[in-house]
Write a protein that holds these residues in place. Structure first.
Motif, PDB file in Angstrom:
ATOM      1  N   GLU A 178       0.890  -1.092   0.082  1.00 34.73           N
ATOM      2  CA  GLU A 178      -0.128  -0.191  -0.248  1.00 34.73           C
ATOM      3  C   GLU A 178       0.475   1.472  -0.075  1.00 34.73           C
ATOM      4  O   GLU A 178       2.045   1.655   0.106  1.00 34.73           O
ATOM      5  CB  GLU A 178      -0.579  -0.306   1.236  1.00 34.73           C
ATOM      6  N   PHE A 215       1.523   8.116  -8.208  1.00 33.25           N
ATOM      7  CA  PHE A 215       2.244   9.055  -8.099  1.00 33.25           C
ATOM      8  C   PHE A 215       3.555   8.257  -8.184  1.00 33.25           C
ATOM      9  O   PHE A 215       4.485   7.223  -8.202  1.00 33.25           O
ATOM     10  CB  PHE A 215       2.342   9.453  -6.598  1.00 33.25           C
ATOM     11  N   ILE A 231      -8.650   3.725   5.517  1.00 35.18           N
ATOM     12  CA  ILE A 231      -8.109   2.844   4.479  1.00 35.18           C
ATOM     13  C   ILE A 231      -7.519   1.704   5.389  1.00 35.18           C
ATOM     14  O   ILE A 231      -7.626   0.403   4.976  1.00 35.18           O
ATOM     15  CB  ILE A 231      -7.626   3.854   3.701  1.00 35.18           C
ATOM     16  N   ASN A 252      -0.899   6.353   4.477  1.00 40.12           N
ATOM     17  CA  ASN A 252      -2.183   6.074   3.562  1.00 40.12           C
ATOM     18  C   ASN A 252      -3.258   6.209   4.592  1.00 40.12           C
ATOM     19  O   ASN A 252      -2.851   6.885   6.164  1.00 40.12           O
ATOM     20  CB  ASN A 252      -2.339   4.212   3.288  1.00 40.12           C
ATOM     21  N   PHE A 253      -4.545   6.633   5.056  1.00 36.54           N
ATOM     22  CA  PHE A 253      -5.452   6.870   6.335  1.00 36.54           C
ATOM     23  C   PHE A 253      -5.507   6.224   6.689  1.00 36.54           C
ATOM     24  O   PHE A 253      -6.081   4.483   6.298  1.00 36.54           O
ATOM     25  CB  PHE A 253      -6.539   7.757   4.999  1.00 36.54           C
TER      26      PHE A 253
HETATM   27  C1  LIG Z   1      -5.075   4.507  -0.026  1.00 34.95           C
HETATM   28  O1  LIG Z   1      -4.706   3.196  -0.037  1.00 34.95           O
HETATM   29  C2  LIG Z   1      -5.539   3.083  -1.556  1.00 34.95           C
HETATM   30  C3  LIG Z   1      -5.649   1.464  -1.908  1.00 34.95           C
HETATM   31  O2  LIG Z   1      -4.183   0.521  -1.684  1.00 34.95           O
HETATM   32  C4  LIG Z   1      -5.553   3.996  -2.677  1.00 34.95           C
HETATM   33  O3  LIG Z   1      -6.393   3.425  -3.640  1.00 34.95           O
HETATM   34  C5  LIG Z   1      -5.213   5.178  -2.342  1.00 34.95           C
HETATM   35  O4  LIG Z   1      -5.073   5.852  -3.392  1.00 34.95           O
HETATM   36  C6  LIG Z   1      -4.416   5.231  -1.524  1.00 34.95           C
HETATM   37  N1  LIG Z   1      -4.769   6.981  -0.796  1.00 34.95           N
HETATM   38  C7  LIG Z   1      -4.034   7.922  -0.417  1.00 34.95           C
HETATM   39  C8  LIG Z   1      -3.356   9.137  -0.473  1.00 34.95           C
HETATM   40  O5  LIG Z   1      -2.350   7.554  -0.742  1.00 34.95           O
END
Ligand SMILES: *[C@@H]1O[C@H](CO)[C@@H](O)[C@H](O)[C@H]1NC(C)=O
Ligand SMILES: *[C@@H]1O[C@H](CO)[C@@H](O)[C@H](O)[C@H]1NC(C)=O
Length: 313
Positions: free
Chosen positions: A14, A71, A22, A18-19
């Motif tokens: 991942e 990104f 999630i 990330n949040f």
């Molecule tokens: C968080 O993780 C999801 C699943 O891997 C991904 O689709 C999403 O772009 C991520 N968000 C960020 C802000 O990194």
């Protein structure tokens, strides 16, 4: 434990930062919905670093560039541990490049705004990273046969032409038109102006650093005595690393920004897309793997807390 074919375990990547919501949903999906016996959630960069140190076991540090679809992340690792102060995200990836190519082709020759898949293939087939932007720009302006970087790309019609391709140079018709039925895109400066966004995002109004500048910036956030180790262990991963000329350009720019008495080395793995996967495979065969995963029993007993403690994410 993991030699048991009845043990179902997963290593899943991942993005950084990330949040929490999630991340917690991911735990629920893995353990409750899919009923995995054990899971490891990890950043792709950590797997790449593992893969790199496996091959370069005498090195202390490496810095991983992961330039993917959404990104680009730059992450320094020391002895397998990620250095949070040096992590950098640039909001430029393959998706933005494909969209930009769609826009300029639609503006200049043919409306392709609804053809993301086809134009993504055009990008992969013809784009490259320039080593001398101004010289290539001058070349791209020449007319006819003198223009050696011009390409005619035959678009697929999905009946007789299943996949687009570049016309071989000797079949290019510099003066006139082609026979009806073939739909052709003529590409010149698009070929290198699009990947240039990885190096100068500000060209299209994205106020962020380019990859070489971000790399050097990241390294400068590391303790001074470690910095030379990062400069000589730069690893390129992700689909954008496949652009011809990408590695040479990163090397050239980092070399010019780095202190002259440091060695600079930039490694492009044979398969920059699967490199993290290779690292994950190695990790799963490692004797310490049992200690890294969270088992379903652990999760059922301790919930998200145990995942948060165990996964360095
Ligand atoms: C968080 O993780 C999801 C699943 O891997 C991904 O689709 C999403 O772009 C991520 N968000 C960020 C802000 O990194
Ligand atoms: C690390 O390994 C790669 C692949 O074998 C090699 O090309 C590179 O030079 C090595 N890096 C160092 C600093 O030895």
């Amino acid at each position: 434990l993991y030699d048991n074919p009845l043990m179902l375990y997963i290593v899943i990547t991942e993005p950084y930062f990330n949040f929490t919501s999630i991340q917690e949903s991911m735990n629920e999906i893995l353990f409750e919905e899919y009923q995995f016996h054990a899971a490891l959630r990890i950043n792709a960069g950590s797997l790449s670093a593992h893969r790199y140190f496996y091959e370069n076991s005498s090195e202390l540090c490496c810095i991983v560039v992961d330039s993917g679809f959404s990104f680009t992340h730059i992450t320094p690792y020391c002895r397998g541990k990620k250095m949070k102060d040096g992590i950098c995200r640039i909001n430029v990836g393959g998706k933005l490049l494909t969209n930009h190519l769609k826009e300029i082709i639609s503006y200049r020759q043919l409306h392709v705004m609804d053809e993301t898949y086809v134009i993504n293939q055009v990008k992969e087939d013809v784009c490259y990273v320039s080593q001398d932007f101004y010289a290539d720009m001058a070349m791209a302006q020449l007319k006819g046969e003198e223009n050696t970087l011009m390409r005619d790309y035959v678009l697929p019609d999905f009946s007789s032409i299943k996949k687009g391709y570049c016309k071989p140079r000797e079949e290019m018709n510099f003066a006139g038109k082609y026979k009806p039925g073939e739909q052709i895109l003529r590409l010149a400066n698009e070929r290198f102006a699009v990947p240039e966004m990885l190096f100068h995002p500000s060209d299209i109004g994205i106020q962020e650093m380019g990859i070489p500048e971000a790399l050097v910036n990241s390294i400068h956030n590391m303790p001074e005595e470690m910095q030379p180790h990062f400069f000589k262990n730069i690893v390129l991963t992700g689909g954008n690393a496949l652009f011809p000329g990408f590695r040479e350009r990163v090397y050239k720019e980092v070399r010019s920004l780095a202190p002259t008495d440091f060695d600079v080395s930039v490694v492009l793995p044979a398969n920059p897309i699967c490199y993290p996967w290779e690292g994950g495979k190695l990790l799963s065969e490692n004797p310490d793997f049992d200690e890294m995963v969270v088992t379903r029993d652990d999760y059922e007993e301790n919930g998200h807390l145990i995942c948060e403690e165990k996964f360095d994410i």
